[in-house]
Design a protein around this motif. Structure first.
Motif, PDB file in Angstrom:
ATOM      1  N   ARG A 195     -46.796  -5.468 -18.234  1.00 45.22           N
ATOM      2  CA  ARG A 195     -45.525  -6.041 -17.493  1.00 45.22           C
ATOM      3  C   ARG A 195     -45.681  -6.335 -16.068  1.00 45.22           C
ATOM      4  O   ARG A 195     -46.340  -5.307 -15.193  1.00 45.22           O
ATOM      5  N   ARG A 209     -47.026  -2.321 -14.872  1.00 51.48           N
ATOM      6  CA  ARG A 209     -47.039  -1.404 -15.840  1.00 51.48           C
ATOM      7  C   ARG A 209     -47.567  -1.748 -17.242  1.00 51.48           C
ATOM      8  O   ARG A 209     -47.338  -3.103 -17.526  1.00 51.48           O
ATOM      9  N   GLN A 250     -47.369  -1.262 -21.347  1.00 52.29           N
ATOM     10  CA  GLN A 250     -46.320  -0.690 -22.460  1.00 52.29           C
ATOM     11  C   GLN A 250     -47.239  -0.741 -23.702  1.00 52.29           C
ATOM     12  O   GLN A 250     -47.636  -1.904 -24.227  1.00 52.29           O
ATOM     13  N   ILE A 285     -46.261  -0.664 -27.766  1.00 52.34           N
ATOM     14  CA  ILE A 285     -45.025  -0.661 -28.540  1.00 52.34           C
ATOM     15  C   ILE A 285     -45.455  -0.466 -30.182  1.00 52.34           C
ATOM     16  O   ILE A 285     -46.294  -1.145 -30.431  1.00 52.34           O
ATOM     17  N   VAL A 318     -41.641   2.734 -27.314  1.00 48.02           N
ATOM     18  CA  VAL A 318     -42.200   2.252 -26.352  1.00 48.02           C
ATOM     19  C   VAL A 318     -42.831   3.129 -25.345  1.00 48.02           C
ATOM     20  O   VAL A 318     -42.135   4.089 -25.051  1.00 48.02           O
ATOM     21  N   GLU A 364     -44.956   4.557 -22.270  1.00 49.72           N
ATOM     22  CA  GLU A 364     -45.723   3.954 -20.850  1.00 49.72           C
ATOM     23  C   GLU A 364     -46.526   5.145 -20.317  1.00 49.72           C
ATOM     24  O   GLU A 364     -46.351   6.391 -20.928  1.00 49.72           O
TER      25      GLU A 364
END
Length: 260
Positions: free
Chosen positions: A113, A122, A124, A126, A143, A145
């Motif tokens: 992202r 960052r 992610q 998923i 999700v 991170e």
């Protein structure tokens, strides 16, 4: 995990993957006979203006390796202050839970992202699993991170490792059944909609105004956030569905089974 060496692949391929002491590499042992087109999230820092909303291919081989892979151990961590647990029976996150035999669709991908809204760039990771209808049915969605995982020191504190463990459990206890069920329906003469954009039928596949017979298909790969159907002879991808679509990650194994 600081020492370089071969470790069970956190991406669920069933092989060993080389850890160079800092990052997972693309070296596998044993090497799959037809390696996937896999993009691992980049480790190096790039200028902020070069970072796009890039989707990375989830690790998924062209050929099923469930029988060859080791049984995944249970996963028990905390993600975003919610308890995440998965074993050979079910997956649960926070107040949501789903038994693997009841799972009807799965989806997983990683996305980088861009910076914005007060947050830096960052990655992610998923993971989703649920029952139809896709919008409205029960689901488990995680999700992950960086710095969002709380666990004992070791690999289970690394977001990519947690994501890979979820995928491995899903492949072993849900995907094998889902692919077999879909393949059985097609072999029985049905036309089956897969991944909200691809129709698989006894004669081949069709989608987005493209129709391909089984003899004209060489396989399927996951790359750049899309699942691509490749044309025989040239090997060029001619048809795709977004990787985030439900059951899109099943397409490579489904195509392999129906072509053989």
């Amino acid at each position: 995990m600081s020492q370089p060496g071969w470790y069970p692949d956190p991406y669920g391929t069933g092989s060993l993957r080389w850890w160079d002491g800092e990052n997972w590499t693309e070296r596998l042992n044993p090497e799959p006979s037809r390696p996937p087109r896999l993009r691992l999230p980049a480790q190096e820092q790039r200028p902020r203006d070069e970072i796009e909303d890039t989707h990375y291919a989830a690790p998924h081989l062209q050929q099923p390796t469930w029988d060859a892979g080791p049984v995944a151990q249970p996963l028990d961590v905390t993600v975003r202050r919610l308890h995440l647990y998965a074993d050979d029976r079910f997956v649960a996150y926070g107040s949501a839970s789903l038994a693997w035999p009841h799972v009807e669709w799965v989806a997983y991908w990683a996305a980088e992202r861009p910076a914005g809204y007060g947050q830096g760039a960052r990655t992610q990771w998923i993971f989703q699993a649920g029952r139809f209808p896709f919008r409205g049915g029960p689901r488990v969605e995680v999700v992950i991170e960086r710095d969002a995982v709380s666990a004992n020191p070791g690999p289970d504190g690394e977001p990519e490792h947690v994501w890979g463990r979820l995928i491995q459990l899903c492949q072993e206890h849900a995907e094998r059944r889902l692919v077999a069920e879909l393949a059985g329906r097609v072999r029985g003469g049905e036309s089956v909609d897969v991944a909200q954009g691809l129709t698989v039928h006894p004669g081949g596949v069709r989608g987005n105004r493209v129709s391909l017979s089984w003899s004209s298909i060489s396989g399927a790969t996951v790359d750049g956030g899309k699942v691509w159907i490749q044309q025989a002879g040239s090997g060029a991808p001619v048809l795709y569905v977004p990787q985030q679509n439900p059951n899109a990650v099943l397409i490579p194994s489904l195509v392999f089974q129906l072509r053989h």
